[in-house]
Design a protein around this motif. Structure first.
Motif, PDB file in Angstrom:
ATOM      1  N   MET A 188       9.996  -1.546  -6.868  1.00  0.00           N
ATOM      2  CA  MET A 188       9.105  -0.787  -7.743  1.00  0.00           C
ATOM      3  C   MET A 188       7.826  -0.433  -6.976  1.00  0.00           C
ATOM      4  N   LYS A 189       7.447   0.828  -7.033  1.00  0.00           N
ATOM      5  CA  LYS A 189       6.270   1.300  -6.321  1.00  0.00           C
ATOM      6  C   LYS A 189       5.017   1.042  -7.147  1.00  0.00           C
ATOM      7  N   ILE A 190       4.008   0.452  -6.520  1.00  0.00           N
ATOM      8  CA  ILE A 190       2.741   0.166  -7.203  1.00  0.00           C
ATOM      9  C   ILE A 190       1.721   1.207  -6.777  1.00  0.00           C
ATOM     10  N   ASN A 191       1.115   1.882  -7.773  1.00  0.00           N
ATOM     11  CA  ASN A 191       0.125   2.896  -7.411  1.00  0.00           C
ATOM     12  C   ASN A 191      -1.175   2.243  -6.945  1.00  0.00           C
ATOM     13  N   LYS A 192      -2.050   3.049  -6.381  1.00  0.00           N
ATOM     14  CA  LYS A 192      -3.265   2.543  -5.745  1.00  0.00           C
ATOM     15  C   LYS A 192      -4.176   1.831  -6.733  1.00  0.00           C
ATOM     16  N   ALA A 193      -4.299   2.388  -7.937  1.00  0.00           N
ATOM     17  CA  ALA A 193      -5.189   1.779  -8.940  1.00  0.00           C
ATOM     18  C   ALA A 193      -4.701   0.383  -9.328  1.00  0.00           C
ATOM     19  N   ILE A 194      -3.393   0.232  -9.546  1.00  0.00           N
ATOM     20  CA  ILE A 194      -2.848  -1.077  -9.904  1.00  0.00           C
ATOM     21  C   ILE A 194      -3.026  -2.062  -8.753  1.00  0.00           C
ATOM     22  N   ALA A 195      -2.815  -1.580  -7.509  1.00  0.00           N
ATOM     23  CA  ALA A 195      -3.000  -2.441  -6.342  1.00  0.00           C
ATOM     24  C   ALA A 195      -4.440  -2.943  -6.258  1.00  0.00           C
ATOM     25  N   ASN A 196      -5.400  -2.052  -6.500  1.00  0.00           N
ATOM     26  CA  ASN A 196      -6.814  -2.456  -6.477  1.00  0.00           C
ATOM     27  C   ASN A 196      -7.128  -3.422  -7.613  1.00  0.00           C
ATOM     28  N   LEU A 197      -6.511  -3.193  -8.771  1.00  0.00           N
ATOM     29  CA  LEU A 197      -6.685  -4.098  -9.912  1.00  0.00           C
ATOM     30  C   LEU A 197      -6.211  -5.499  -9.543  1.00  0.00           C
ATOM     31  N   ILE A 198      -5.068  -5.581  -8.895  1.00  0.00           N
ATOM     32  CA  ILE A 198      -4.509  -6.874  -8.496  1.00  0.00           C
ATOM     33  C   ILE A 198      -5.434  -7.573  -7.501  1.00  0.00           C
ATOM     34  N   ILE A 209     -13.460  -7.825   1.029  1.00  0.00           N
ATOM     35  CA  ILE A 209     -13.889  -7.172   2.275  1.00  0.00           C
ATOM     36  C   ILE A 209     -12.692  -6.854   3.176  1.00  0.00           C
ATOM     37  N   VAL A 210     -11.785  -7.835   3.325  1.00  0.00           N
ATOM     38  CA  VAL A 210     -10.640  -7.666   4.218  1.00  0.00           C
ATOM     39  C   VAL A 210      -9.662  -6.622   3.675  1.00  0.00           C
ATOM     40  N   LEU A 211      -9.380  -6.671   2.372  1.00  0.00           N
ATOM     41  CA  LEU A 211      -8.358  -5.792   1.802  1.00  0.00           C
ATOM     42  C   LEU A 211      -8.884  -4.402   1.433  1.00  0.00           C
ATOM     43  N   ARG A 212     -10.204  -4.276   1.198  1.00  0.00           N
ATOM     44  CA  ARG A 212     -10.742  -2.979   0.769  1.00  0.00           C
ATOM     45  C   ARG A 212     -11.574  -2.303   1.857  1.00  0.00           C
ATOM     46  N   ARG A 213     -12.340  -3.064   2.589  1.00  0.00           N
ATOM     47  CA  ARG A 213     -13.120  -2.555   3.728  1.00  0.00           C
ATOM     48  C   ARG A 213     -14.088  -1.434   3.356  1.00  0.00           C
ATOM     49  N   LYS A 214     -14.706  -1.557   2.174  1.00  0.00           N
ATOM     50  CA  LYS A 214     -15.716  -0.594   1.737  1.00  0.00           C
ATOM     51  C   LYS A 214     -16.838  -1.350   1.030  1.00  0.00           C
ATOM     52  N   LYS A 224     -15.244  10.465  -7.644  1.00  0.00           N
ATOM     53  CA  LYS A 224     -14.518  10.079  -8.852  1.00  0.00           C
ATOM     54  C   LYS A 224     -13.797   8.753  -8.653  1.00  0.00           C
ATOM     55  N   GLN A 225     -13.392   8.461  -7.414  1.00  0.00           N
ATOM     56  CA  GLN A 225     -12.702   7.212  -7.119  1.00  0.00           C
ATOM     57  C   GLN A 225     -13.576   6.011  -7.464  1.00  0.00           C
ATOM     58  N   ASN A 226     -14.883   6.164  -7.318  1.00  0.00           N
ATOM     59  CA  ASN A 226     -15.784   5.068  -7.640  1.00  0.00           C
ATOM     60  C   ASN A 226     -15.847   4.802  -9.136  1.00  0.00           C
ATOM     61  N   LEU A 227     -15.584   5.840  -9.942  1.00  0.00           N
ATOM     62  CA  LEU A 227     -15.473   5.628 -11.390  1.00  0.00           C
ATOM     63  C   LEU A 227     -14.304   4.697 -11.673  1.00  0.00           C
ATOM     64  N   ASN A 228     -13.160   4.949 -11.029  1.00  0.00           N
ATOM     65  CA  ASN A 228     -11.992   4.081 -11.209  1.00  0.00           C
ATOM     66  C   ASN A 228     -12.306   2.646 -10.819  1.00  0.00           C
ATOM     67  N   GLU A 229     -13.083   2.484  -9.749  1.00  0.00           N
ATOM     68  CA  GLU A 229     -13.422   1.149  -9.255  1.00  0.00           C
ATOM     69  C   GLU A 229     -14.216   0.362 -10.307  1.00  0.00           C
ATOM     70  N   ILE A 230     -15.247   0.988 -10.868  1.00  0.00           N
ATOM     71  CA  ILE A 230     -16.083   0.256 -11.819  1.00  0.00           C
ATOM     72  C   ILE A 230     -15.327  -0.008 -13.118  1.00  0.00           C
ATOM     73  N   LEU A 231     -14.424   0.898 -13.514  1.00  0.00           N
ATOM     74  CA  LEU A 231     -13.593   0.658 -14.691  1.00  0.00           C
ATOM     75  C   LEU A 231     -12.656  -0.523 -14.451  1.00  0.00           C
ATOM     76  N   LEU A 232     -12.088  -0.609 -13.250  1.00  0.00           N
ATOM     77  CA  LEU A 232     -11.227  -1.746 -12.917  1.00  0.00           C
ATOM     78  C   LEU A 232     -12.023  -3.049 -12.939  1.00  0.00           C
ATOM     79  N   ALA A 233     -13.263  -3.003 -12.458  1.00  0.00           N
ATOM     80  CA  ALA A 233     -14.112  -4.198 -12.470  1.00  0.00           C
ATOM     81  C   ALA A 233     -14.375  -4.665 -13.899  1.00  0.00           C
ATOM     82  N   ILE A 234     -14.622  -3.724 -14.811  1.00  0.00           N
ATOM     83  CA  ILE A 234     -14.835  -4.065 -16.223  1.00  0.00           C
ATOM     84  C   ILE A 234     -13.582  -4.702 -16.805  1.00  0.00           C
ATOM     85  N   ILE A 235     -12.423  -4.108 -16.505  1.00  0.00           N
ATOM     86  CA  ILE A 235     -11.154  -4.611 -17.033  1.00  0.00           C
ATOM     87  C   ILE A 235     -10.874  -6.017 -16.515  1.00  0.00           C
ATOM     88  N   VAL A 236     -11.069  -6.232 -15.215  1.00  0.00           N
ATOM     89  CA  VAL A 236     -10.827  -7.554 -14.629  1.00  0.00           C
ATOM     90  C   VAL A 236     -11.778  -8.587 -15.223  1.00  0.00           C
TER      91      VAL A 236
END
Length: 451
Positions: free
Chosen positions: A1-11, A45-50, A160-172
């Motif tokens: 099963m392929k995991i999209n980028k947003a789900i991978a970042n969530l994990i 830091i290691v997995l995201r590097r940003k 816009k990608q940074n919007l996804n990041e902060i939404l994922l942070a809220i969800i986590v």
């Protein structure tokens, strides 16, 4: 099963957040509790590097430690919160230099007024420091939530990608502190609540779980806006409707179990707001009827709050009165930051009262403007938004209203989810990005039709 980028970042965020949480729950506020903070930071830091994902991870951390003074191992005088604040200030200065004082962002009208609001708020604190004996570091520490808010807003503006990041942070964040609350419920023992109350606290025979946020009311404060934010179609597209559905049930059940009365009231008004601004006339009529019944029942509700197993509610009313009387001693400048605590050893239990008594009338007006501005631009932009955009904007407005109402029962200035709301509002209300073009086209069509 392929995991999209947003789900991978969530994990990644869930793993880093869990690594941080385990030592905190095991060792409480001892030096060992900070080991998880180190390892979680390394993972991101290691997995995201940003840089921005690190900021989002720190948001997850501060959202899950009401006990803000978690020590750092080998640095007895420095706390996890201090490191996070230094990082935020450093990031803020970096962007300030990088964008030459945010000059180019002033071209966007809503963003311009938001920056002005931040500058005025900073100025008020600095003026307070001139009349009261504060260390300049204390002032900077106090202003970090404002810097964080502006950082998030700028980063969402940039990508816009940074919007996804902060939404994922809220969800986590919501997942982590809710999961811990369920563990508390199953074990019938709170991790932190009894540390300052001395006993496990029950209401209506149910343990008042507080999760890592220590207090059940604070848990409700974080859950409310999180639920409305997660409810957006935008988040559903990221995680899928089924995941969002079960996540909302997961959160709402624990919100009910907190038995926080003000959270229930705030949640009700959030739902009313969402239905009013997005519903058809028949739903709006139902909202009017609902408000009518709420107003009719209000005297009975507040009578019950004060007289029936509600010592905390009558205590809050008493403290608001005390704050008002002390504010009269210096109505313009207030009695200084944390002045109410220094004089009474109590919190105001009301953020609006806290702003009024500590920083004075002008600061109170500026703080109130924070909410009024977000509400104003919603109604200014809503007529230009499509149905899906309108619904998501309504969810963010509902989150704002719910948080505003909940702030009547807690000191909320340092709770970071509040300071994410401006960034989300400016995006979802159509103030930045491609929606600006849509608004311009809509205005042009209206002009042409009149012509």
């Amino acid at each position: 099963m392929k995991i999209n980028k947003a789900i991978a970042n969530l994990i990644i965020y869930i793993i880093a957040g869990t690594v941080f949480m385990i030592p905190l729950l095991r060792y409480k506020a001892s030096v060992q509790s900070s080991l998880g903070f180190y390892f979680g930071t390394i993972i991101v830091i290691v997995l995201r590097r940003k840089l921005f994902p690190v900021l989002c991870y720190f948001y997850i951390v501060v959202s899950n430690i009401y006990m803000t003074y978690v020590p750092l191992k080998f640095m007895d005088s420095i706390t996890v919160m201090a490191v996070i604040k230094v990082y935020i200030i450093g990031y803020f200065i970096f962007l300030l230099i990088l964008t030459k004082g945010f000059k180019k962002y002033f071209r966007k009208s809503p963003f311009k007024y938001y920056i002005i609001w931040v500058i005025i708020s900073v100025g008020i604190h600095l003026i307070s420091a001139m009349f009261f004996p504060y260390n300049i570091i204390d002032i900077f520490w106090r202003l970090v939530p404002l810097y964080f808010s502006l950082l998030v807003t700028i980063e969402i503006y940039r990508s816009k990608q940074n919007l996804n990041e902060i939404l994922l942070a809220i969800i986590v964040s919501a997942i982590l502190f809710t999961f811990v609350a369920y563990i508390e419920l199953i074990q019938e023992k709170t991790y932190f609540y009894s540390l300052w109350t001395g006993v496990e606290r029950y209401r209506y025979g149910i343990l008042r779980v507080g999760s890592t946020l220590e207090d059940a009311n604070i848990l409700g404060l974080f859950l409310l806006p999180s639920i409305f934010i997660i409810h957006t179609n935008y988040v559903k597209n990221i995680l899928g409707k089924i995941v969002v559905f079960f996540l909302k049930i997961f959160l709402i059940i624990i919100l009910i179990i907190t038995s926080s009365r003000m959270s229930f009231v705030a949640f009700t008004f959030g739902i009313i707001t969402l239905y009013w601004v997005t519903g058809k006339p028949i739903k709006q009529m139902a909202v009017i009827i609902g408000i009518f019944f709420i107003l009719c029942l209000t005297p009975y509700i507040f009578h019950g709050l004060i007289t029936y197993e509600a010592a905390s509610s009558s205590q809050r009313i008493f403290l608001i009165g005390e704050a008002f009387s002390k504010w009269l001693d210096n109505p313009i400048l207030g009695i200084g930051i944390d002045g109410f605590w220094n004089q009474t050893s109590w919190l105001t239990m009301n953020e609006f009262a806290k702003q009024l008594v500590e920083l004075g009338l002008f600061a109170f007006i500026v703080y109130l403007f924070f909410y009024l501005y977000l509400i104003k631009i919603f109604f200014k932009k809503i007529k230009y938004l499509k149905n899906i955009e309108k619904y998501d904007s309504g969810c963010i407005l509902a989150a704002t209203i719910a948080y505003m109402i909940n702030s009547f029962s807690l000191d909320t200035y340092n709770y970071y989810i509040m300071w994410v709301l401006p960034a989300l509002s400016l995006y979802f209300y159509g103030c930045i990005y491609k929606k600006d073009n849509y608004i311009k086209e809509k205005k042009l069509q209206e002009t042409n039709s009149f012509g």
